[in-house]
Scaffold this motif. Structure first.
Motif, PDB file in Angstrom:
ATOM      1  N   CYS A 117       0.821  -1.218   0.000  1.00 39.75           N
ATOM      2  CA  CYS A 117       0.000   0.000   0.000  1.00 39.75           C
ATOM      3  C   CYS A 117       0.849   1.259   0.000  1.00 39.75           C
ATOM      4  O   CYS A 117       1.985   1.265   0.467  1.00 39.75           O
ATOM      5  N   ILE A 119       0.362   5.035   1.489  1.00 46.23           N
ATOM      6  CA  ILE A 119      -0.417   5.985   2.281  1.00 46.23           C
ATOM      7  C   ILE A 119       0.319   7.311   2.093  1.00 46.23           C
ATOM      8  O   ILE A 119       1.390   7.523   2.648  1.00 46.23           O
ATOM      9  N   ALA A 123      -2.317  11.846   4.354  1.00 46.57           N
ATOM     10  CA  ALA A 123      -3.492  10.972   4.349  1.00 46.57           C
ATOM     11  C   ALA A 123      -3.759  10.472   5.766  1.00 46.57           C
ATOM     12  O   ALA A 123      -2.835  10.324   6.565  1.00 46.57           O
ATOM     13  N   VAL A 125      -5.819   7.404   7.904  1.00 45.37           N
ATOM     14  CA  VAL A 125      -6.586   6.157   7.983  1.00 45.37           C
ATOM     15  C   VAL A 125      -6.999   6.039   9.437  1.00 45.37           C
ATOM     16  O   VAL A 125      -6.171   5.834  10.321  1.00 45.37           O
ATOM     17  N   ILE A 131      -7.016  -1.849   5.129  1.00 45.88           N
ATOM     18  CA  ILE A 131      -6.668  -1.384   3.792  1.00 45.88           C
ATOM     19  C   ILE A 131      -6.066  -2.586   3.083  1.00 45.88           C
ATOM     20  O   ILE A 131      -4.984  -3.054   3.437  1.00 45.88           O
ATOM     21  N   VAL A 137      -3.885   5.393  -0.915  1.00 46.21           N
ATOM     22  CA  VAL A 137      -4.654   6.459  -0.270  1.00 46.21           C
ATOM     23  C   VAL A 137      -3.876   7.733  -0.587  1.00 46.21           C
ATOM     24  O   VAL A 137      -2.794   7.955  -0.049  1.00 46.21           O
ATOM     25  N   VAL A 143      -9.740   8.178   5.232  1.00 41.05           N
ATOM     26  CA  VAL A 143     -10.575   6.987   5.339  1.00 41.05           C
ATOM     27  C   VAL A 143     -11.017   6.948   6.786  1.00 41.05           C
ATOM     28  O   VAL A 143     -10.225   6.670   7.688  1.00 41.05           O
ATOM     29  N   ILE A 155      -7.986   5.843  -3.415  1.00 38.89           N
ATOM     30  CA  ILE A 155      -8.800   6.897  -2.806  1.00 38.89           C
ATOM     31  C   ILE A 155      -8.135   8.202  -3.239  1.00 38.89           C
ATOM     32  O   ILE A 155      -7.018   8.497  -2.823  1.00 38.89           O
TER      33      ILE A 155
END
Length: 170
Positions: A117, A119, A123, A125, A131, A137, A143, A155
């Protein structure tokens, strides 16, 4: 430790910058199929020559990044998670291999960030989120609590996913 980054484009350069700031790597080099920059030492498939290095696939395409993360892990390569020093990650959250957490990102309590991922900068979360693999993201996206974000999705910058819009328990 040496770091080999697959892909010398914009995302690869960002990964290298964060890796340098982490202070964890003695050397950082790139493998790229299309670049002739001086720090590119070969093509992507030359990764087989670097068994003693950490290798990170810096591809912005989520599905391509997932394929590479899985390939590298299946062939017993070490795929690092690279975290900028200004990111906040709750000690009660789990970050899997191959993730990059950029400056000022926040990963709150009891989150799971699965393999590969991104991030991005700023961002957030929020608590209790999952995720899935190779999600991006983007910058400043949020999120909110207790969402499960589908594998390889994105996102977009500044978007807000409302709490439990994609419930963890469905």
């Amino acid at each position: 430790m040496k770091l080999i980054i697959l892909g010398a484009g914009g995302y690869g350069q960002t990964v290298a910058d964060i890796a340098e700031q982490s202070g964890e790597y003695e050397e950082i080099h790139f493998l790229d199929d299309n670049s002739t920059a001086k720090n590119v030492i070969g093509k992507c498939n030359d990764f087989v020559n670097y068994k003693d290095c950490m290798i990170y696939p810096a591809f912005g395409n989520n599905k391509m990044r997932l394929e590479w993360v899985k390939r590298l892990l299946n062939e017993n390569y070490r795929v690092p998670t690279i975290i900028h020093p200004t990111a906040y990650i709750s000690p009660k959250s789990k970050i899997e291999d191959g993730c990059v957490i950029l400056p000022h990102a926040v990963i709150n309590t009891n989150c799971v960030i699965k393999k590969g991922c991104i991030i991005n900068c700023g961002a957030i979360v929020d608590h209790g989120c999952i995720i899935e693999e190779c999600v991006h993201v983007c910058l400043g996206a949020i999120v909110k609590a207790e969402n499960r974000i589908e594998k390889c999705s994105k996102i977009e910058a500044g978007n807000v996913v409302e709490a439990r819009k994609f419930p963890v328990w469905s």
